[in-house]
Design an enzyme around this catalytic site. Structure first.
Site, PDB file in Angstrom:
ATOM      1  N   TYR B 147       0.849  -1.149  -0.038  1.00  0.00           N
ATOM      2  CA  TYR B 147       0.012  -0.094   0.056  1.00  0.00           C
ATOM      3  C   TYR B 147       0.923   1.308  -0.151  1.00  0.00           C
ATOM      4  CZ  TYR B 147      -3.996  -3.237   1.502  1.00  0.00           C
ATOM      5  OH  TYR B 147      -4.853  -4.018   1.628  1.00  0.00           O
ATOM      6  N   TRP B 164     -11.928 -12.817  -9.405  1.00  0.00           N
ATOM      7  CA  TRP B 164     -13.315 -13.337  -8.751  1.00  0.00           C
ATOM      8  C   TRP B 164     -14.231 -13.351 -10.093  1.00  0.00           C
ATOM      9  CZ3 TRP B 164     -12.068 -16.605  -5.773  1.00  0.00           C
ATOM     10  CH2 TRP B 164     -11.392 -16.475  -4.641  1.00  0.00           C
ATOM     11  N   GLY B 235     -12.308  -3.192  10.070  1.00  0.00           N
ATOM     12  CA  GLY B 235     -11.521  -3.355  11.314  1.00  0.00           C
ATOM     13  C   GLY B 235     -10.418  -4.217  10.948  1.00  0.00           C
ATOM     14  N   ASP B 236      -9.797  -4.508  12.193  1.00  0.00           N
ATOM     15  CA  ASP B 236      -8.524  -5.450  12.114  1.00  0.00           C
ATOM     16  C   ASP B 236      -9.069  -6.998  12.554  1.00  0.00           C
ATOM     17  OD1 ASP B 236      -6.327  -7.193  12.931  1.00  0.00           O
ATOM     18  OD2 ASP B 236      -5.188  -5.301  13.566  1.00  0.00           O
ATOM     19  N   PHE B 237      -8.893  -7.826  11.601  1.00  0.00           N
ATOM     20  CA  PHE B 237      -9.721  -9.172  12.107  1.00  0.00           C
ATOM     21  C   PHE B 237      -8.908 -10.016  13.089  1.00  0.00           C
ATOM     22  CE2 PHE B 237      -8.265 -10.756   7.488  1.00  0.00           C
ATOM     23  CZ  PHE B 237      -7.047 -10.997   7.953  1.00  0.00           C
ATOM     24  N   ARG B 252      -7.837 -16.373  -0.084  1.00  0.00           N
ATOM     25  CA  ARG B 252      -6.646 -15.914  -0.471  1.00  0.00           C
ATOM     26  C   ARG B 252      -6.128 -14.873   0.758  1.00  0.00           C
ATOM     27  NH1 ARG B 252      -6.354 -13.409  -6.386  1.00  0.00           N
ATOM     28  NH2 ARG B 252      -4.596 -14.884  -6.526  1.00  0.00           N
ATOM     29  N   HIS B 255      -2.532 -17.248   3.565  1.00  0.00           N
ATOM     30  CA  HIS B 255      -1.212 -17.357   3.048  1.00  0.00           C
ATOM     31  C   HIS B 255      -0.407 -16.168   3.402  1.00  0.00           C
ATOM     32  CE1 HIS B 255      -3.125 -15.171  -0.365  1.00  0.00           C
ATOM     33  NE2 HIS B 255      -2.065 -14.566  -0.373  1.00  0.00           N
ATOM     34  N   ASP B 256      -0.923 -14.961   3.605  1.00  0.00           N
ATOM     35  CA  ASP B 256      -0.045 -13.875   4.042  1.00  0.00           C
ATOM     36  C   ASP B 256       0.592 -14.030   5.237  1.00  0.00           C
ATOM     37  OD1 ASP B 256      -0.398 -12.482   1.637  1.00  0.00           O
ATOM     38  OD2 ASP B 256      -2.484 -11.519   2.388  1.00  0.00           O
TER      39      ASP B 256
END
Lengths: 283, 283
Positions: B147, B164, B235-237, B252, B255-256
């Site tokens: 980013y 998608w 939010g931040d999961f 997807r 994998h991060d």
């Protein structure tokens, strides 16, 4: 139309992922995977590779399995464990000890060409190479980037020679060069093509002309000067006198230079060449 | 054994040159070649492409011909001049205006992934990603590299969605999800998979959960909130409360992150999921 099964979509993904395939090949060469497996008396599991190369476990497992999927390695599962060995491709072309190893060229490509090609869009926009963006050197001084360390110089010089161990004989046999007793290979590096030439044409003598640094390396690393039939001469082929010859070879040389510089070089050769003008340009 | 006609030697060269094929595709996308040809009323010659794109003549000629050899363009010779147009592949997947264009993903891959993969050998040695070497950010802060500008953020967010448009329906139809009235797509970005979901399963509602910046972009750039059946939650999961749902999708995402972080996330989902645990992880 668009679907995951579409042939065009498949091809697009293949193109888009092409750089990953290249890098898997380059990384396995760089880390010495193929050299290790060539020297091992039997197939090795991932833990043995990790222990010998000092690499991470997870990364090594992924790399070995990806190499297997690309047919760069063979894998055999015994007692729930995977054991890896070289395929014919990797033992022939990738292991350091093979007489037709392409390892230096691949490492040069990985460290230099790959970086320049990261700026291809800009190269097309500007119409010039991207050594400035990739290595901080002006585009006309590309060789100062290619030769940026003694290790890189050696890798490049050796790498350029490797192609001739596979293709040299076919290229030289495509023409009948037996009528030329004195041949000069301009920019002939370590002399690999020249060696193929004296071997294929028993009556000829070949002089390799290259820069002082390249000639010095070539003399250090290539001991055999085939019974006086192969010699080296150092200089700048744009300025210094060229060795006399009946035939001049320019193998993968002209593509490095602008049309103007190439034209100047070809005119210099024309003035020196005897008795007629014979230039074989392989670019 | 080794020869230029050898299948293994051919494969080796294909692997070694794979990154060049990727970059030809990326550069032509970046420069807008496929967009220009999609909008032109008739095939264009190289001079017309140069005039419209402001690129170099020589570089553009080489790029167009290489695209033609890769079937990314069709070429037709009239009056000694070559005229170029898109193939089905490029008009479907590469031109900006196509509903299944993969252009943003390719540009993200070119600008970010290609650079990281230039350090693959080091990644295998260290067992970690190479955002530090490629972008100067610590490996766990990869998203600050991805980013790194508003343009890059938009490109990545859009790019992730593009897959998608081609594969979303097939993936969602592989399971019968009609029994889940309330679905949460964790890290669902711009909502492309969520949209496929509400279209395929007429009774469900989908909440897309993502970071504030991504949700803001998604709301700005995606006007249609399908009749109250598609919503966004920011939010931040790893920390913030997750929206209630009968089914969680992780497409997807895993994998991060490290195994530890993934395990923590899956435990959080398990605690929130009602009435039973339903997580579809597509990584």
């Amino acid at each position: 139309m668009a679907s995951p099964q579409d042939h065009a979509y498949h091809l697009l993904n293949e193109y888009s992922n092409g750089f990953m395939v290249s890098q898997v090949l380059f990384a396995a060469c760089e880390l010495g995977v193929f050299d290790l497996l060539a020297e091992a008396p039997e197939p090795l599991d991932s833990a043995a590779v990790v222990a010998r190369l000092g690499t991470s476990s997870h990364g090594t497992e992924l790399l070995l399995d990806t190499c297997a999927s690309l047919k760069l390695l063979k894998v055999e599962v015994r007692g729930g464990k995977a054991f890896y060995q070289n395929t014919e491709l990797s033992s022939t072309y990738l292991s350091r000890g093979s007489p037709v190893s392409q390892r230096n060229m691949l490492l040069y490509t990985a460290r230099t060409t790959y970086r320049c090609w990261g700026h291809l869009a800009e190269a097309v926009r500007e119409g010039k190479n991207q050594y400035l963006q990739a290595f901080g050197v002006p585009s006309e001084e590309l060789f100062s980037a290619i030769y940026r360390s003694e290790g890189e110089r050696l890798r490049f010089t050796r790498g350029l020679q490797e192609v001739w161990s596979v293709c040299g004989r076919s290229v030289l046999a495509a023409f009948d060069l037996s009528q030329f007793p004195l041949i000069c290979d301009l920019g002939g590096g370590g002399g690999a093509l020249a060696r193929e030439c004296v071997s294929l044409y028993p009556a000829c003598k070949v002089t390799v002309f290259d820069t002082p640094q390249v000639v010095r390396l070539a003399k250090e690393h290539c001991s055999l000067l085939e019974e006086g039939r192969l010699g080296f001469c150092e200089g700048d082929f744009f300025k210094d006198p060229l060795p006399e010859a009946d035939l001049y070879i320019l193998a993968r040389i002209l593509h490095d230079w602008t049309d103007d510089k190439c034209s100047g070089l070809l005119q210099r050769i024309r003035r020196t060449c005897k008795p007629a003008e014979h230039v074989v340009a392989l670019t």
